[in-house]
Design an enzyme around this catalytic site. Sequence first.
Site, short mmCIF file in Angstrom:
data_model
loop_
_atom_site.label_atom_id
_atom_site.label_comp_id
_atom_site.label_asym_id
_atom_site.label_seq_id
_atom_site.Cartn_x
_atom_site.Cartn_y
_atom_site.Cartn_z
N ASP A 55 10.30 -9.69 -26.42
CA ASP A 55 9.54 -10.95 -26.31
C ASP A 55 9.21 -11.56 -27.66
O ASP A 55 8.80 -12.72 -27.73
CB ASP A 55 8.24 -10.68 -25.55
CG ASP A 55 8.54 -10.31 -24.11
OD1 ASP A 55 8.10 -9.25 -23.65
OD2 ASP A 55 9.29 -11.07 -23.46
N HIS A 57 5.64 -1.15 -26.90
CA HIS A 57 6.35 -0.99 -25.63
C HIS A 57 6.02 0.38 -25.06
O HIS A 57 5.88 1.34 -25.79
CB HIS A 57 7.87 -1.09 -25.85
CG HIS A 57 8.62 -1.38 -24.60
ND1 HIS A 57 8.96 -0.39 -23.72
CD2 HIS A 57 9.06 -2.54 -24.07
CE1 HIS A 57 9.62 -0.95 -22.70
NE2 HIS A 57 9.68 -2.24 -22.88
C1 SDX Z 1 7.89 -6.28 -21.57
O1 SDX Z 1 8.18 -1.93 -19.30
C2 SDX Z 1 9.15 -2.73 -19.67
O2 SDX Z 1 10.25 -2.34 -19.73
C3 SDX Z 1 8.71 -4.14 -19.97
C4 SDX Z 1 9.78 -5.04 -20.56
C5 SDX Z 1 10.88 -5.34 -19.55
O3 SDX Z 1 11.95 -5.71 -20.00
O4 SDX Z 1 10.58 -5.27 -18.33
O5 SDX Z 1 10.34 -4.47 -21.72
C6 SDX Z 1 9.21 -6.40 -20.95
O6 SDX Z 1 6.92 -6.35 -20.86
C7 SDX Z 1 7.79 -5.97 -23.04
C8 SDX Z 1 6.31 -5.72 -23.51
C9 SDX Z 1 5.69 -7.08 -23.73
N1 SDX Z 1 4.23 -6.96 -23.97
C10 SDX Z 1 3.72 -7.29 -25.15
O7 SDX Z 1 4.39 -7.58 -26.16
C11 SDX Z 1 2.19 -7.32 -25.17
C12 SDX Z 1 1.70 -6.54 -26.39
N2 SDX Z 1 2.03 -5.12 -26.21
C13 SDX Z 1 1.00 -4.28 -25.65
O8 SDX Z 1 0.18 -4.86 -24.67
C14 SDX Z 1 1.49 -2.86 -25.36
O9 SDX Z 1 2.25 -2.47 -26.43
C15 SDX Z 1 2.27 -2.57 -24.08
C16 SDX Z 1 1.52 -3.01 -22.87
C17 SDX Z 1 3.59 -3.26 -24.15
C18 SDX Z 1 2.49 -1.07 -24.01
O10 SDX Z 1 1.26 -0.50 -23.93
P1 SDX Z 1 1.08 1.10 -23.73
O11 SDX Z 1 2.38 1.81 -23.73
O12 SDX Z 1 0.17 1.31 -22.58
O13 SDX Z 1 0.43 1.53 -25.08
P2 SDX Z 1 -1.08 1.43 -25.38
O14 SDX Z 1 -1.61 0.11 -24.88
O15 SDX Z 1 -1.73 2.69 -24.92
O16 SDX Z 1 -1.07 1.35 -26.99
C19 SDX Z 1 -1.05 2.51 -27.76
C20 SDX Z 1 -1.86 2.13 -29.00
C21 SDX Z 1 -3.27 1.65 -28.66
O17 SDX Z 1 -4.06 1.91 -29.82
P3 SDX Z 1 -5.02 3.23 -29.84
O18 SDX Z 1 -5.90 3.15 -28.60
O19 SDX Z 1 -4.06 4.42 -29.79
O20 SDX Z 1 -5.80 3.11 -31.11
O21 SDX Z 1 -1.24 1.02 -29.66
C22 SDX Z 1 -2.11 -0.11 -29.63
C23 SDX Z 1 -3.13 0.15 -28.54
O22 SDX Z 1 -4.34 -0.53 -28.82
N3 SDX Z 1 -1.26 -1.23 -29.31
C24 SDX Z 1 -1.28 -2.40 -29.97
C25 SDX Z 1 -0.24 -3.16 -29.39
N4 SDX Z 1 0.35 -2.46 -28.43
C26 SDX Z 1 -0.28 -1.27 -28.37
N5 SDX Z 1 -2.07 -2.85 -30.95
C27 SDX Z 1 -1.81 -4.11 -31.38
N6 SDX Z 1 -0.83 -4.91 -30.89
C28 SDX Z 1 -0.04 -4.46 -29.91
N7 SDX Z 1 0.93 -5.24 -29.42
#
Ligand code: SDX
Length: 437
Positions: free
Chosen positions: A371, A313
């Site tokens: 989720d 998140h």
């Molecule tokens: C919702 O914003 C809100 O409030 C949203 C929400 C709401 O109520 O409105 O809470 C609802 O959208 C919840 C989130 C649902 N999305 C998912 O579950 C999809 C999977 N999650 C990711 O796509 C991600 O965690 C995000 C998009 C939710 C957040 O991404 P960020 O904050 O931009 O973090 P990032 O992508 O920069 O990740 C940081 C690191 C990265 O690795 P490195 O480059 O540092 O090596 O963590 C990794 C990412 O690759 N990473 C994951 C991951 N999420 C982040 N790796 C594997 N699985 C994951 N789910």
Amino acid sequence: MTPSDVKATLSFSDGSPSMDLPIYKGTIGPDVIDIRKLYGQTGKFTYDPGFLSTASCNSTITYIDGDKGELLYRGYPIEQLATQCDYLETCYLLLNGELPSGKEKEDFTHLVTHHTMVNEQMQFFLRGFRRDAHPMAILTGLVGGLSAFYHDSTDIHNAEHRAISAIRLIAKMPTLVSMAYKYTIGQPYIYPKNDLSYAGNFMRMMFATPCEDYNPNEVLVRAMDRIFILHADHEQNASTSTVRLCGSSGTNPFAAIAAGVACLWGPAHGGANEAALNMLEDVQKMGGVEKIGEFIKQVKDKNSGIKLMGFGHRVYKNYDPRAKLMRETCHEVLDTLGLHDDPIFKLAMALEKIALEDEYFVARKLYPNVDFYSGIVQRAIGIPVSLFTAIFALARTVGWIAQLNEMIGDPEYKIGRPRQLYNGAAQRNVKAIGERD
Ligand code: SDX
């Protein structure tokens, strides 16, 4: 906003004139540095793609502490609202800033209940879609199309228009979502029934047929209502920011909410519950719990492009409080339905346990978000995976409206118009086509 005694001073190593920037404090949470005069005084923009360090507005609606895993709607902890209130009380709270008295709740419920039908013409709108259309494609069209039916209340700057549009949208979203579902399965639409609760009426419009009576299971109705509460608002997330930016042009409330529906559809946002359940089903097909190690290895491999959907998140760097409540609801629903041995739920809990102990996820503060479990609950209730995000949109509509109304009601608001860092071609002249390479 409360001015802080502390100022921020921006100075430049090239001797350009430095600049003092005011800092403001909120009730709780991080202070903000006011950069509104930065460009005018320095000719420079700030640069923050994805808005990781940017507060886009001054709000009183929802507060999140990502490190502590706290979520407050108008100051009330989500854990108390989800266990002591229902969704319509939560809607009243988000819209008005206070929980309703008994009389206020009764009047609000009556108002919403008596706006649940949609114009009969809406059913012809649906007929333009193929029966296998994704419900979110249908919902995006239906919500935007509502503006065609309410020319009497599309002036976003008119407080009465905003109030009636809020009631119409909250009341009609369950009807529209159930119509989108019934259309895709070729069943007749079920009209709202005014003697049912908001969630009970939705369950009946989803699962009843004209052929027999339908009495929704009260445990499932309560679970549905809790899903609505947990998804009602969440500060300045992507879809809420979309609604604010869209509404800042002065467009009508229905168009602004339709933009929020479209944004929520994305798998990184509201589409994650559908993606999380599909992921669990894929792992189950791979061999279930025994294959979790292999799947986790794929997730860690950046080249795989596979993410652990329902984890991570932008704000929560601790357990999403909604996920905890959703996991409890999972247990209640599966026990009620005699599905406590549900293999997908067992797989989800095993995956969660492994991820919470794995250094890769711990280092990146990746915890289950709302989720991760919501899909399992909805699947157990009988809701098709393709409808999960539409139900998220149904629940989030009140948050979008509250945030939109807060912005429009702020005398300081302007149309949102971010700038950019330009790295394209410098000015050049057009050559006649015969002279081009
Ligand atoms: C919702 O914003 C809100 O409030 C949203 C929400 C709401 O109520 O409105 O809470 C609802 O959208 C919840 C989130 C649902 N999305 C998912 O579950 C999809 C999977 N999650 C990711 O796509 C991600 O965690 C995000 C998009 C939710 C957040 O991404 P960020 O904050 O931009 O973090 P990032 O992508 O920069 O990740 C940081 C690191 C990265 O690795 P490195 O480059 O540092 O090596 O963590 C990794 C990412 O690759 N990473 C994951 C991951 N999420 C982040 N790796 C594997 N699985 C994951 N789910």
